[in-house]
Design a protein around this motif. Sequence first.
Motif, PDB file in Angstrom:
ATOM      1  N   ARG A 178      61.664  55.028  19.951  1.00 52.34           N
ATOM      2  CA  ARG A 178      61.954  56.273  19.256  1.00 52.34           C
ATOM      3  C   ARG A 178      61.289  57.421  19.886  1.00 52.34           C
ATOM      4  O   ARG A 178      61.667  58.549  20.065  1.00 52.34           O
ATOM      5  CB  ARG A 178      61.139  56.183  17.762  1.00 52.34           C
ATOM      6  CG  ARG A 178      61.676  55.688  16.661  1.00 52.34           C
ATOM      7  CD  ARG A 178      63.311  56.168  16.578  1.00 52.34           C
ATOM      8  NE  ARG A 178      63.164  57.487  16.159  1.00 52.34           N
ATOM      9  CZ  ARG A 178      64.167  58.269  16.191  1.00 52.34           C
ATOM     10  NH1 ARG A 178      65.354  57.865  16.466  1.00 52.34           N
ATOM     11  NH2 ARG A 178      64.038  59.757  16.186  1.00 52.34           N
ATOM     12  N   ALA A 179      59.836  57.086  20.640  1.00 51.01           N
ATOM     13  CA  ALA A 179      59.344  58.242  21.316  1.00 51.01           C
ATOM     14  C   ALA A 179      60.047  58.597  22.627  1.00 51.01           C
ATOM     15  O   ALA A 179      60.061  59.629  22.942  1.00 51.01           O
ATOM     16  CB  ALA A 179      57.767  57.617  21.723  1.00 51.01           C
ATOM     17  N   VAL A 180      60.751  57.555  23.289  1.00 50.82           N
ATOM     18  CA  VAL A 180      61.416  58.012  24.491  1.00 50.82           C
ATOM     19  C   VAL A 180      62.737  58.621  23.946  1.00 50.82           C
ATOM     20  O   VAL A 180      63.094  59.889  24.478  1.00 50.82           O
ATOM     21  CB  VAL A 180      62.036  56.768  24.977  1.00 50.82           C
ATOM     22  CG1 VAL A 180      62.971  57.021  26.184  1.00 50.82           C
ATOM     23  CG2 VAL A 180      60.961  55.918  25.731  1.00 50.82           C
ATOM     24  N   ILE A 181      63.318  58.391  22.934  1.00 52.28           N
ATOM     25  CA  ILE A 181      64.453  59.458  22.382  1.00 52.28           C
ATOM     26  C   ILE A 181      64.046  60.712  21.893  1.00 52.28           C
ATOM     27  O   ILE A 181      64.805  61.699  22.379  1.00 52.28           O
ATOM     28  CB  ILE A 181      65.109  58.611  21.349  1.00 52.28           C
ATOM     29  CG1 ILE A 181      65.892  57.378  21.538  1.00 52.28           C
ATOM     30  CG2 ILE A 181      66.162  59.695  20.519  1.00 52.28           C
ATOM     31  CD1 ILE A 181      66.286  56.534  20.406  1.00 52.28           C
ATOM     32  N   GLU A 182      63.024  60.890  21.366  1.00 53.05           N
ATOM     33  CA  GLU A 182      62.541  62.200  20.711  1.00 53.05           C
ATOM     34  C   GLU A 182      61.960  62.935  22.267  1.00 53.05           C
ATOM     35  O   GLU A 182      62.098  64.304  22.037  1.00 53.05           O
ATOM     36  CB  GLU A 182      61.292  61.811  19.995  1.00 53.05           C
ATOM     37  CG  GLU A 182      61.544  61.475  18.633  1.00 53.05           C
ATOM     38  CD  GLU A 182      60.367  61.081  17.784  1.00 53.05           C
ATOM     39  OE1 GLU A 182      59.374  60.943  18.310  1.00 53.05           O
ATOM     40  OE2 GLU A 182      60.962  60.523  16.694  1.00 53.05           O
TER      41      GLU A 182
END
Length: 276
Positions: A93-97
């Motif tokens: 999720r952090a990479v996507i965001e």
Amino acid sequence: MLVSTPIGNLADFSPRAREALCEASAVLCEDTRTSAVLLRAHGINTRTLALHEHNESARIPELLAAMQAGQHFALISDAGTPLVSDPGYRLTRAVIEAGLPVSGIPGPNAAVLALTLSGLPPQPFLFAGFTPPKSGPRRSALQTFRAAETAGLAATLIFYEAPHRLAEFLADAAAVFGPRPAAVARELTKHFEEIRRAPLDELAAHYATHEARGEICVVIGPAPAESASAQTLETALRTALATLSVKDAAAAVATALGLPRKQVYQKALELARPGA
């Protein structure tokens, strides 16, 4: 890159997955010792970093900074498809965001293989992962699925379970779902692979006297079609009213149970009254 790894048989590792691990700046592993067996077997010398439930959040900033500087990582779990009842969701999720690319290499998955070998309806299915380890919370969790079934859910259910809790899980499942057709898939793709198919109560009785070992999936068949009794309607409405407005709850339950909307709406109004 989310890379799927074998769930037992090391020969199930794809050439593309091997290439991804060889080319990564580092391989993020749930347990570096477990992953070392796979990496050695396929001649992969890429450095490894531990990423598990206890350090995932703390590691995210440094990993994001490294990716923004041009490094790329391969994420694997101990076995199977990453994130499915395994660490990695928070990082993904952090990479996507952060606007960075995320890709994946498909491969083995115990839940899907258990489903296809169970002999139970393959779609729709609902993967639920692990339930709570203690009987009280576990029964409550299973009751949530049963309540969803009274509101119209008709799906094959898939659970993961630890071998030392299998007999207790099956007993609780039989108490909640009744003698529903089910299957226990154990040690998939390994030498002692076992698929035992029987009603839940029979499986519970078997594993109460036979110790289970290895990785386990439990597949439970969908709820049988049942007529919408007064009790079924009330249970479905109370479940729906917990999260929906009267109008929306009535519409959802009427559709699920095949009942006239006016009749269901009147019952929903009655149940929505204070003290009902």
